[in-house]
Design an enzyme around this catalytic site. Structure first.
Site, PDB file in Angstrom:
ATOM      1  N   HIS A 174     -19.990  81.221  35.850  1.00 10.58           N
ATOM      2  CA  HIS A 174     -21.314  81.472  35.270  1.00 10.58           C
ATOM      3  C   HIS A 174     -21.676  82.950  35.337  1.00 10.58           C
ATOM      4  CE1 HIS A 174     -23.347  77.354  34.727  1.00 10.58           C
ATOM      5  NE2 HIS A 174     -22.057  77.138  34.876  1.00 10.58           N
ATOM      6  N   GLU A 190     -31.089  85.342  36.103  1.00 13.70           N
ATOM      7  CA  GLU A 190     -30.203  84.391  35.426  1.00 13.70           C
ATOM      8  C   GLU A 190     -30.269  82.996  36.051  1.00 13.70           C
ATOM      9  OE1 GLU A 190     -26.213  85.990  35.377  1.00 13.70           O
ATOM     10  OE2 GLU A 190     -26.939  87.932  34.671  1.00 13.70           O
ATOM     11  N   ASP A 246     -13.542  64.433  38.635  1.00  9.32           N
ATOM     12  CA  ASP A 246     -12.188  63.879  38.712  1.00  9.32           C
ATOM     13  C   ASP A 246     -12.258  62.647  39.612  1.00  9.32           C
ATOM     14  OD1 ASP A 246      -9.591  63.182  39.298  1.00  9.32           O
ATOM     15  OD2 ASP A 246      -8.959  65.166  39.979  1.00  9.32           O
TER      16      ASP A 246
END
Length: 323
Positions: free
Chosen positions: A65, A83, A243
């Site tokens: 990111h 941000e 996963d």
């Protein structure tokens, strides 16, 4: 035709820019000023990882990111408003930020190293270390980044891949940073230790379209398991593993899952359902070595994106604020 050639020229310029940046970054950047930096960071990261596994996916995601917005300059770490207040970043786990803080404190405890190692470099090193701690490949980290002085909420808009992206959207966004389709697929493999919030994929399992409640590219058994883990009324901030087979191990299971229709996001599953990327998924699924080599190449290229070197930026004393 004109549009295609301008896209090719842009991609070529990014590759040339990446090459010049890689000449400025180097693995032994701190050899004289802070020779033990890698050992110090590694020990701090290992200590944090032993406290919570979330350290690994959180740090890896934080690096991605950071690099995709204003380049790899640790601007994601700056305090609010910044941000990290954008909706695409509010889900970043605090353990990733804390990993960098702890590693920075450890480095600065050495009088020879104090205020000489950038937060951006510490994040890059910590990222490599969490990959290794979860069973992934070890690789040399290029160093010499400087920290950015600017971080805004607005700069994140349209800068990060979304869970519903198709292959064209993914390729376009990654190409902006000089990353190829193969790089994008390899970096997506980091989802092998990732987790996601129910709200990010609930549409795929409850209201995909007026005619289909479940996304047809999703394995039906897996979809029903996801419904059990993420009931309709559940807090959308509840997170589950991306996963389902080996969530705590950095391996190629992510790609084997895609072959079975078990990609959590549409942007995961599209890598297999789209013929243009399927062969790469199959290659990584059948060869752990191929995946690991491609991942090392891709994350090294990612670490060069938009970096500040030389006299640009600064070496932050505190990673959460400019000097």
């Amino acid at each position: 035709m004109k549009k295609q050639s301008s896209f090719a020229i842009t991609a070529l310029l990014l590759i040339l820019l990446n090459s010049s940046v890689s000449a400025q970054l180097r693995a032994n950047f701190y050899r004289n000023s802070c020779p033990n930096v890698e050992t110090v960071v590694r020990n701090a990261v290992r200590q944090k990882f032993q406290q919570t596994f979330v350290t690994a996916p959180a740090t890896l995601r934080l690096f991605f990111h950071d690099c995709f917005v204003r380049g790899c300059d640790a601007s994601i770490l700056l305090a609010s408003p910044s941000e990290k207040n954008h909706p695409d970043d509010v889900s970043l786990a605090g353990d990733g930020f804390d990993t960098v803080v702890k590693a920075k404190q450890a480095v600065d405890r050495d009088p020879n190293c104090r205020n000489k190692v950038s937060c951006a470099d510490i994040l890059a090193l910590a990222t490599r270390d969490v990959v290794v701690l979860t069973g992934g490949p070890n690789y040399p980290v290029e160093l010499g980044r400087r920290d950015g002085r600017l971080s805004t909420v607005a700069s994140v808009q349209h800068s990060l891949p979304q869970p519903g992206f198709n292959l064209n959207q993914l390729n376009t966004m990654f190409a902006r940073h000089g990353l190829s389709q193969t790089d994008m697929i390899a970096l997506s493999g980091a989802h092998t230790i990732g987790f996601a919030h129910c709200g990010k994929f609930s549409k795929r399992i409850y209201n995909f379209s007026p005619k289909r409640t479940i996304d047809p590219t999703l394995n039906i058994r897996y979809a029903l398991q996801l419904r059990q883990m993420c009931p309709i009324e559940i807090d959308p901030r509840i997170a589950i593993n991306m996963d389902p087979t080996s969530p705590n191990t950095f391996d190629n299971a992510y790609f084997k899952n895609l072959q079975k229709g078990m990609g959590l996001f549409s942007s995961d599953q599209v890598l297999f359902s789209d013929q243009r990327s399927r062969s790469t998924v199959n290659s990584f699924a059948s060869s752990e070595v191929a995946f690991r080599q491609a991942f090392v190449s891709a994350i090294t290229k990612l670490g060069r994106v938009g970096v500040k070197t030389g006299n640009a930026g600064e070496i932050r004393r505190d990673c959460s604020r400019v000097n």
